[in-house]
Motif scaffolding. Structure first.
Motif, PDB file in Angstrom:
ATOM      1  N   ASP A 180       0.826  -1.198   0.000  1.00 40.20           N
ATOM      2  CA  ASP A 180       0.000   0.000   0.000  1.00 40.20           C
ATOM      3  C   ASP A 180       0.872   1.265   0.000  1.00 40.20           C
ATOM      4  O   ASP A 180       2.082   1.210   0.171  1.00 40.20           O
ATOM      5  N   ASP A 181       0.230   2.394  -0.210  1.00 38.04           N
ATOM      6  CA  ASP A 181       0.951   3.661  -0.324  1.00 38.04           C
ATOM      7  C   ASP A 181       1.698   4.020   0.962  1.00 38.04           C
ATOM      8  O   ASP A 181       2.791   4.581   0.909  1.00 38.04           O
ATOM      9  N   GLN A 182       1.120   3.697   2.115  1.00 33.31           N
ATOM     10  CA  GLN A 182       1.771   4.027   3.386  1.00 33.31           C
ATOM     11  C   GLN A 182       3.064   3.231   3.550  1.00 33.31           C
ATOM     12  O   GLN A 182       4.087   3.779   3.940  1.00 33.31           O
ATOM     13  N   HIS A 205       4.808   1.913   1.136  1.00 33.78           N
ATOM     14  CA  HIS A 205       5.723   2.395   0.097  1.00 33.78           C
ATOM     15  C   HIS A 205       6.399   3.691   0.547  1.00 33.78           C
ATOM     16  O   HIS A 205       7.598   3.883   0.332  1.00 33.78           O
ATOM     17  N   GLY A 206       5.635   4.573   1.174  1.00 36.60           N
ATOM     18  CA  GLY A 206       6.199   5.827   1.680  1.00 36.60           C
ATOM     19  C   GLY A 206       7.239   5.584   2.756  1.00 36.60           C
ATOM     20  O   GLY A 206       8.272   6.255   2.807  1.00 36.60           O
ATOM     21  N   CYS A 222       9.130   2.938   3.063  1.00 32.97           N
ATOM     22  CA  CYS A 222      10.323   2.432   2.377  1.00 32.97           C
ATOM     23  C   CYS A 222      11.111   3.574   1.739  1.00 32.97           C
ATOM     24  O   CYS A 222      12.337   3.607   1.824  1.00 32.97           O
ATOM     25  N   ASN A 223      10.416   4.489   1.128  1.00 34.40           N
ATOM     26  CA  ASN A 223      11.083   5.626   0.499  1.00 34.40           C
ATOM     27  C   ASN A 223      11.821   6.489   1.515  1.00 34.40           C
ATOM     28  O   ASN A 223      12.882   7.028   1.221  1.00 34.40           O
TER      29      ASN A 223
END
Length: 108
Positions: free
Chosen positions: A2-4, A6-7, A9-10
């Motif tokens: 999910d986007d959270q 992924h964020g 990880c970034n």
């Protein structure tokens, strides 16, 4: 993913790109004790070569975590110390050390 996630990880990628390099954490940990000369760091960090220690100190200096300070002589000397930015890592490194003690001690 999910986007959270992924964020997260970034945000973590640049941290581990820097701190995940061999010897970097040990250099920072040694300097948490206070300023040290190159030879003191080399003795403290068992197994690090002079070339690798120089490389890590330069990298940490380039990102503003460590500064090189020339000591007046004679003889002239050089010591390395953490900047305020470097000192700000202390709580995170302490937390990692505590986690390792709790969760990795049996593995070593």
């Amino acid at each position: 993913m999910d986007d959270q996630a992924h964020g997260a990880c970034n945000r973590l990628e640049p941290v581990f790109d820097l701190l995940g390099k061999r010897w970097t954490g040990l250099v920072l940990g040694a300097l948490m004790e206070g300023p040290a000369r190159f030879s003191e760091l080399a003795r403290t960090i068992d197994g690090v070569s002079e070339r690798m220690l120089t490389e890590r100190l330069n990298e940490l200096g380039d990102v503003g975590l460590v500064e090189r300070h020339v000591l007046p002589g004679p003889p002239v000397g050089v010591e390395y110390r953490l900047t305020e930015r470097g000192k700000a890592l202390e709580p995170a490194l302490d937390a990692l050390a505590a986690w390792a003690e709790d969760h990795l001690a049996e593995d070593r």
